[in-house]
Write an enzyme that holds these catalytic residues in place. Structure first.
Site, PDB file in Angstrom:
ATOM      1  N   CYS A   1       0.275   3.572   2.888  1.00  0.00           N
ATOM      2  CA  CYS A   1       0.431   3.152   4.043  1.00  0.00           C
ATOM      3  C   CYS A   1       2.211   3.477   4.460  1.00  0.00           C
ATOM      4  O   CYS A   1       2.564   3.680   5.351  1.00  0.00           O
ATOM      5  CB  CYS A   1       0.224   1.748   4.214  1.00  0.00           C
ATOM      6  SG  CYS A   1      -1.520   1.320   3.924  1.00  0.00           S
TER       7      CYS A   1
ATOM      8  N   CYS B   1       0.927  -1.181   0.167  1.00  0.00           N
ATOM      9  CA  CYS B   1      -0.021  -0.113  -0.044  1.00  0.00           C
ATOM     10  C   CYS B   1       0.771   1.206   0.042  1.00  0.00           C
ATOM     11  O   CYS B   1       1.535   1.473   0.916  1.00  0.00           O
ATOM     12  CB  CYS B   1      -1.009   0.006   1.075  1.00  0.00           C
ATOM     13  SG  CYS B   1      -1.797   1.536   1.462  1.00  0.00           S
TER      14      CYS B   1
END
Length: 143
Positions: free
Chosen positions: A71, A68
């Site tokens: 993230c 991600c």
């Protein structure tokens, strides 16, 4: 003298720490690990469950995954926020790819998602990447 229960993120032992020692770098009575690290710490699902259930000090979890982009972008900001909140809350990270049961158990629908736990209950949730000052503000409002 008042104290708080804090679960060691290394060995899982529940410790009692006097309130006036929270910002002084308390260590686990069993393994000697820091109970309130200055940076965000990676935890497993079992440790997260125990800490969320038992800890008196607020626990903020970043549910993330290595693939991600947002993230990965938020990771250093989350660690900066952990340092800024030293003694007020603990910030931990849980890799939802390595621990898929956590995503199901906590009903995580998108990442990054932060969840704040206090008193054995989830108090607030926020999805999306945020800079460190916004994370600190969110934690203060959440718990």
């Amino acid at each position: 003298m008042a104290s708080k229960k804090i679960t060691c993120l290394d060995c899982g032992q529940v410790n009692r720490v006097p309130d006036d020692k929270l910002s002084a770098g308390p260590k686990c009575g069993t393994c000697g690990a820091k109970l309130i690290p200055a940076k965000a710490v990676e935890v497993d699902f079992a440790t997260l469950q125990k800490a969320a259930r038992n800890d008196d000090l607020p626990l903020v979890v970043d549910f993330w995954a290595p693939w991600c982009g947002p993230c990965r972008m938020m990771a250093p900001e989350f660690s900066k926020a952990a340092g800024a909140l030293n003694g007020q809350a603990r910030l931990v990270k849980l890799n939802t790819e390595a621990h898929p049961k956590a995503g199901t158990a906590y009903n995580i629908r998108g990442i990054p998602t932060m969840a704040a736990f206090a008193g054995g209950r989830e108090r607030a949730r926020q999805s999306g990447a945020m800079p460190a000052p916004a994370i600190v503000d969110w934690v203060h409002k959440a718990v």
